[in-house]
Design an enzyme around this catalytic site. Structure first.
Site, PDB file in Angstrom:
ATOM      1  N   GLU A  62      64.650 -29.496 -69.059  1.00 23.35           N
ATOM      2  CA  GLU A  62      64.204 -30.620 -68.217  1.00 23.35           C
ATOM      3  C   GLU A  62      63.438 -29.813 -66.918  1.00 23.35           C
ATOM      4  OE1 GLU A  62      64.741 -34.205 -68.214  1.00 23.35           O
ATOM      5  OE2 GLU A  62      65.190 -33.899 -70.441  1.00 23.35           O
ATOM      6  N   HIS A  99      70.297 -35.062 -63.398  1.00 21.83           N
ATOM      7  CA  HIS A  99      69.742 -33.328 -63.095  1.00 21.83           C
ATOM      8  C   HIS A  99      70.720 -32.847 -62.018  1.00 21.83           C
ATOM      9  CE1 HIS A  99      65.619 -34.861 -64.736  1.00 21.83           C
ATOM     10  NE2 HIS A  99      66.237 -34.474 -65.740  1.00 21.83           N
ATOM     11  N   CYS A 159      62.110 -34.606 -56.986  1.00 18.21           N
ATOM     12  CA  CYS A 159      61.663 -34.908 -58.015  1.00 18.21           C
ATOM     13  C   CYS A 159      60.092 -34.642 -57.899  1.00 18.21           C
ATOM     14  CB  CYS A 159      62.116 -36.299 -58.364  1.00 18.21           C
ATOM     15  SG  CYS A 159      63.700 -36.515 -58.891  1.00 18.21           S
TER      16      CYS A 159
END
Length: 448
Positions: free
Chosen positions: A174, A250, A371
């Site tokens: 990721e 995350h 993000c």
């Protein structure tokens, strides 16, 4: 030689919508099927970029992807003209059309993992695009991501690009959302911190029971090898499975690091004391003094951290040595989180100031300030080798603002995604954008 940490923010794409595609992401799922505002989303992101630039930080832009991804739909059996492919998908498999329209590439913390030249064996900055194979709508991003990154960081003398890891569950990757770097100075060798949710092969590591652990230990280890990192320059840590099951999909939802500082929640990791000791020891050997700020669960519950995205913040080093924390407006709206932040800056610690940004459009889809940015540490020579078209300036901000206002809709619902005209709008916008950012031909419609 001076070095910088440059934040390359993702420019929100024209098809920004609330598809609710990300299982395990509370905000994404809770706002599913609501109407979004792509124009507002893009302008909010640009406002953050401009503000950081005006504060003196070097700021870059990372372009969005072509959506809907007609090629992906064709690979799933839809045929005919582009319009016919979209119409067939809308009629027979609406969830696939929604996935092919996702603007999730805006969250470029997932675009890649980046290792600065001070850490790597060959002295180049290394990029590995994330395969994002846990979610279909994100797994289709990495080919374009790789082309865009190569167009931004093209000089092979300074930059090395690796293909995404094999797109299988064992190597779920990721990107930088589960990676950070600690150092005394951005130009000095540091310690790269890889956080994983599970191991694909070693049963000693517990796994979450409700939501998927998207990053594997094996993927993190593979990226470290590809980048030529030494054993003394890496630390691997496991995310607490219990917090993954509470919506911490995350690591950057529960911790953030920069320079010599780790800011984290008490429940973020397993074997926390051992991890902190390893970071302290390895950073100390590289001339740094590791520090950590632990947010107690008694002051901020995991639920509050997830809803406010307290840790999905940007921790930035200022010229005077203090740190600035960039948080979303939702932190101010959460009483416990805001009280904690007021105490944090009053304590005369390393975090001297908190600045709040309105990123509601991104937040409602499950992504906050952290993000939206990919961090790249560069020395002066490397920064000079970056494509200058992607570095934010006042004129570029004005140009991009005008571009958004020209091309973006102010409302996007699931029904709007069925309009074949949306693809033409998106392609026209991106074709113009590649000229603005001097990227060349990076999109499938420009290449094929």
């Amino acid at each position: 030689m001076k070095s910088y940490e440059v934040n390359f923010d993702g420019l929100v794409g024209p098809t920004h919508n609330y598809g609710g595609l990300s299982y395990g992401n509370v905000a994404s799922q809770s706002n599913s099927q609501q109407s979004s505002n792509p124009r507002e989303a893009a302008l909010q992101g640009l406002a953050k970029m401009k503000a950081l630039m005006e504060m003196g930080f070097t700021q870059g832009v990372l372009a969005p992807q072509e959506r809907p991804d007609v090629a992906a739909l064709r690979s799933l059996g839809f045929s005919g003209s582009d319009a016919q492919v979209i119409q067939q998908a809308a009629k027979d498999a609406m969830p696939l059309l929604v996935a092919s329209c996702s603007a999730s590439s805006m969250w470029v913390a997932n675009a890649a993992t980046v290792s600065p030249s001070a850490d790597t064996a060959d002295g180049r900055v290394h990029f590995t695009a994330a395969n994002l194979n846990c979610k279909y709508h994100r797994s289709i991003e990495h080919p374009t991501t790789t082309r865009v990154l190569k167009a931004m960081f093209a000089d092979q003398q300074h930059f090395a690009h690796h293909a995404a890891l094999p797109a299988v569950a064992q190597f779920g990757d990721e990107g930088a959302a589960n990676h950070t770097r600690f150092c005394h100075d951005y130009g000095q060798a540091g310690v790269e911190f890889f956080v994983f949710g599970r191991s694909a092969f070693d049963t000693r590591y517990p796994a979450p029971q409700k939501y998927p652990a998207r990053q594997t230990l094996e993927a993190s280890q593979a990226v470290a090898r590809l980048h030529g990192l030494s054993e003394d320059g890496v630390v691997f840590a496991q995310q607490n499975p219990a917090v993954i099951d509470q919506g911490v999909f995350h690591n950057d939802v529960i911790a953030v690091g920069n320079g010599e500082l780790l800011f984290y929640h008490e429940d973020a990791f397993l074997n926390t004391e051992h991890m902190l000791a390893e970071l302290h020891d390895k950073l100390g050997r590289r001339g740094g003094r590791f520090r950590a700020i632990c947010v107690p669960r008694a002051e901020v519950a995991v639920e509050d951290a997830v809803r406010s995205y307290l840790f999905n913040s940007q921790l930035l080093s200022r010229a005077d040595g203090s740190m600035l924390l960039i948080v979303p407006e939702e932190c101010r709206g959460n009483e416990r989180v805001w009280q904690y932040l007021q105490r944090l800056i009053a304590d005369d610690g390393p975090v001297a100031e908190v600045k709040v940004f309105d990123l509601k459009q991104s937040m409602q889809n499950g992504g906050g300030p952290a993000c939206l940015r990919l961090r790249v540490a560069l020395n002066e020579t490397e920064l000079a080798a970056v494509n200058p078209g992607v570095i934010m300036t006042a004129p570029l901000y004005d140009t991009l603002t005008q571009w958004v206002e020209k091309h973006y809709r102010d409302r996007m619902s699931e029904t709007d995604l069925t309009d074949p005209g949306l693809l033409l709008e998106c392609r026209a916008a991106l074709d113009e954008l590649t000229k603005i950012l001097k990227l060349g031909s990076v999109y499938p419609f420009q290449i094929n």
